[in-house]
Design a protein around this motif. Structure first.
Motif, PDB file in Angstrom:
ATOM      1  N   ALA A   1       0.823  -1.211   0.000  1.00 54.11           N
ATOM      2  CA  ALA A   1       0.000   0.000   0.000  1.00 54.11           C
ATOM      3  C   ALA A   1       0.854   1.256   0.000  1.00 54.11           C
ATOM      4  O   ALA A   1       0.480   2.284  -0.557  1.00 54.11           O
ATOM      5  N   THR A   2       2.004   1.175   0.604  1.00 57.18           N
ATOM      6  CA  THR A   2       2.881   2.340   0.710  1.00 57.18           C
ATOM      7  C   THR A   2       3.907   2.398  -0.422  1.00 57.18           C
ATOM      8  O   THR A   2       4.809   3.238  -0.394  1.00 57.18           O
ATOM      9  N   LYS A   3       3.772   1.542  -1.413  1.00 58.35           N
ATOM     10  CA  LYS A   3       4.752   1.441  -2.495  1.00 58.35           C
ATOM     11  C   LYS A   3       4.986   2.783  -3.187  1.00 58.35           C
ATOM     12  O   LYS A   3       6.131   3.164  -3.425  1.00 58.35           O
ATOM     13  N   LYS A   4       3.948   3.509  -3.501  1.00 57.78           N
ATOM     14  CA  LYS A   4       4.084   4.798  -4.200  1.00 57.78           C
ATOM     15  C   LYS A   4       4.856   5.795  -3.343  1.00 57.78           C
ATOM     16  O   LYS A   4       5.781   6.451  -3.829  1.00 57.78           O
ATOM     17  N   LEU A   5       4.492   5.908  -2.076  1.00 56.63           N
ATOM     18  CA  LEU A   5       5.182   6.839  -1.183  1.00 56.63           C
ATOM     19  C   LEU A   5       6.657   6.467  -1.043  1.00 56.63           C
ATOM     20  O   LEU A   5       7.532   7.328  -1.152  1.00 56.63           O
ATOM     21  N   LEU A   6       6.925   5.194  -0.821  1.00 59.39           N
ATOM     22  CA  LEU A   6       8.308   4.760  -0.662  1.00 59.39           C
ATOM     23  C   LEU A   6       9.111   4.980  -1.938  1.00 59.39           C
ATOM     24  O   LEU A   6      10.267   5.397  -1.891  1.00 59.39           O
ATOM     25  N   SER A   7       8.486   4.740  -3.058  1.00 57.91           N
ATOM     26  CA  SER A   7       9.144   4.970  -4.337  1.00 57.91           C
ATOM     27  C   SER A   7       9.472   6.450  -4.525  1.00 57.91           C
ATOM     28  O   SER A   7      10.529   6.793  -5.063  1.00 57.91           O
ATOM     29  N   ASP A   8       8.585   7.313  -4.087  1.00 62.83           N
ATOM     30  CA  ASP A   8       8.823   8.763  -4.188  1.00 62.83           C
ATOM     31  C   ASP A   8       9.921   9.228  -3.238  1.00 62.83           C
ATOM     32  O   ASP A   8      10.565  10.253  -3.488  1.00 62.83           O
ATOM     33  N   LEU A   9      10.157   8.506  -2.150  1.00 59.62           N
ATOM     34  CA  LEU A   9      11.206   8.886  -1.194  1.00 59.62           C
ATOM     35  C   LEU A   9      12.609   8.458  -1.635  1.00 59.62           C
ATOM     36  O   LEU A   9      13.599   8.999  -1.140  1.00 59.62           O
ATOM     37  N   LEU A  10      12.699   7.520  -2.550  1.00 57.89           N
ATOM     38  CA  LEU A  10      14.014   7.017  -2.959  1.00 57.89           C
ATOM     39  C   LEU A  10      14.923   8.095  -3.566  1.00 57.89           C
ATOM     40  O   LEU A  10      16.120   8.108  -3.274  1.00 57.89           O
ATOM     41  N   PRO A  11      14.414   9.026  -4.375  1.00 53.96           N
ATOM     42  CA  PRO A  11      15.304  10.090  -4.860  1.00 53.96           C
ATOM     43  C   PRO A  11      15.875  10.959  -3.734  1.00 53.96           C
ATOM     44  O   PRO A  11      17.012  11.453  -3.843  1.00 53.96           O
TER      45      PRO A  11
ATOM     46  N   GLN B   1      17.099   5.514   6.081  1.00 53.70           N
ATOM     47  CA  GLN B   1      17.321   4.083   5.828  1.00 53.70           C
ATOM     48  C   GLN B   1      16.569   3.220   6.842  1.00 53.70           C
ATOM     49  O   GLN B   1      15.986   2.194   6.488  1.00 53.70           O
ATOM     50  N   ALA B   2      16.558   3.641   8.107  1.00 51.67           N
ATOM     51  CA  ALA B   2      15.856   2.883   9.149  1.00 51.67           C
ATOM     52  C   ALA B   2      14.350   2.865   8.889  1.00 51.67           C
ATOM     53  O   ALA B   2      13.690   1.827   9.043  1.00 51.67           O
ATOM     54  N   ILE B   3      13.809   4.017   8.511  1.00 51.71           N
ATOM     55  CA  ILE B   3      12.363   4.085   8.232  1.00 51.71           C
ATOM     56  C   ILE B   3      12.014   3.217   7.031  1.00 51.71           C
ATOM     57  O   ILE B   3      11.026   2.474   7.051  1.00 51.71           O
ATOM     58  N   LEU B   4      12.827   3.294   5.988  1.00 55.81           N
ATOM     59  CA  LEU B   4      12.574   2.467   4.806  1.00 55.81           C
ATOM     60  C   LEU B   4      12.632   0.977   5.151  1.00 55.81           C
ATOM     61  O   LEU B   4      11.786   0.201   4.704  1.00 55.81           O
ATOM     62  N   SER B   5      13.589   0.588   5.962  1.00 56.40           N
ATOM     63  CA  SER B   5      13.689  -0.835   6.326  1.00 56.40           C
ATOM     64  C   SER B   5      12.515  -1.283   7.192  1.00 56.40           C
ATOM     65  O   SER B   5      12.110  -2.443   7.138  1.00 56.40           O
ATOM     66  N   GLN B   6      11.944  -0.380   7.987  1.00 57.32           N
ATOM     67  CA  GLN B   6      10.743  -0.720   8.772  1.00 57.32           C
ATOM     68  C   GLN B   6       9.589  -1.110   7.856  1.00 57.32           C
ATOM     69  O   GLN B   6       8.763  -1.944   8.198  1.00 57.32           O
ATOM     70  N   TYR B   7       9.526  -0.496   6.694  1.00 58.47           N
ATOM     71  CA  TYR B   7       8.454  -0.772   5.746  1.00 58.47           C
ATOM     72  C   TYR B   7       8.832  -1.845   4.734  1.00 58.47           C
ATOM     73  O   TYR B   7       8.109  -2.071   3.772  1.00 58.47           O
ATOM     74  N   GLY B   8       9.970  -2.493   4.924  1.00 56.45           N
ATOM     75  CA  GLY B   8      10.347  -3.615   4.068  1.00 56.45           C
ATOM     76  C   GLY B   8      11.181  -3.231   2.861  1.00 56.45           C
ATOM     77  O   GLY B   8      11.358  -4.055   1.958  1.00 56.45           O
ATOM     78  N   VAL B   9      11.711  -2.011   2.816  1.00 54.87           N
ATOM     79  CA  VAL B   9      12.537  -1.572   1.699  1.00 54.87           C
ATOM     80  C   VAL B   9      13.996  -1.888   2.031  1.00 54.87           C
ATOM     81  O   VAL B   9      14.493  -1.487   3.073  1.00 54.87           O
ATOM     82  N   THR B  10      14.639  -2.616   1.127  1.00 55.32           N
ATOM     83  CA  THR B  10      16.054  -2.946   1.307  1.00 55.32           C
ATOM     84  C   THR B  10      16.810  -2.612   0.030  1.00 55.32           C
ATOM     85  O   THR B  10      16.289  -2.819  -1.073  1.00 55.32           O
TER      86      THR B  10
END
Length: 187
Positions: free
Chosen positions: A83-93, A124-133
């Motif tokens: 569900a958070t894929k779009k938000l996480l994708s926007d945070l990567l830049p 990085q910690a927040i991203l890893s909480q949501y499963g982003v590696t």
């Protein structure tokens, strides 16, 4: 003939007629009963068939409902994961820009560098909480599902289709590609 004999013959004839009528009635009842039985058998068969059809329909409906429930549960789990894929994708830049900022800051600006590193670690910690590696692409075999080749280069001692350099880091979201890594590949 006497009247008695005449009366007796009439009684016997009446008795025979009654017996014939009773026999005919009994035969008619037997035929009616057998016709009713045949009709009831004919009527029972469609009912039994309808019951069997309805039971089969019920079993199919139950199986369809179980499949629907299972599919809905799987979709719900997947939706909650992504569900958070779009938000996480926007945070990567933003994370990429922090990486660039850390590389650009000279050793003289140690306090600025420390501040950028702290914010970067927090991201990085927040991203890893949501499963982003982050992916590590260098040295791996080129995989078009995980890597985006933007350059090719001949390299001695390296097999073809091996990632030589990672130009932009790729990320996974629960082991699915969130953003492919931009890479330079050996020829």
């Amino acid at each position: 003939m006497s009247e008695e004999a005449n009366e007796q013959v009439q009684n016997e004839a009446a008795t025979e007629a009654e017996t014939d009528v009773e026999a005919k009635e009994a035969q008619a009842e037997t035929e009616t009963a057998s016709n009713d039985a045949a009709q009831s058998e004919a009527q029972v068969d469609p009912k039994d068939q309808e019951i069997a059809d309805l039971q089969q329909q019920l079993l199919r409906t139950r199986a369809d409902f179980d499949n629907f429930r299972r599919r809905t549960r799987a979709e719900k789990e997947e939706l909650s994961q992504f569900a958070t894929k779009k938000l996480l994708s926007d945070l990567l830049p933003v994370v990429d820009n922090f990486d660039r900022a850390m590389q650009a800051v000279s050793d003289a600006d140690e306090q600025i560098r420390t501040g950028i590193e702290m914010v970067h670690r927090q991201f990085q910690a927040i991203l890893s909480q949501y499963g982003v590696t982050p992916m590590n692409a260098e040295g791996e075999a080129f995989d078009p599902t995980r890597h985006e080749a933007v350059m090719q280069e001949a390299a001695e001692g390296v097999e073809p289709n091996v990632v030589l350099q990672e130009l932009q880091r790729g990320y996974l979201l629960h082991d699915k590609v969130l953003r492919p890594a931009m890479v330079k590949v050996s020829v």
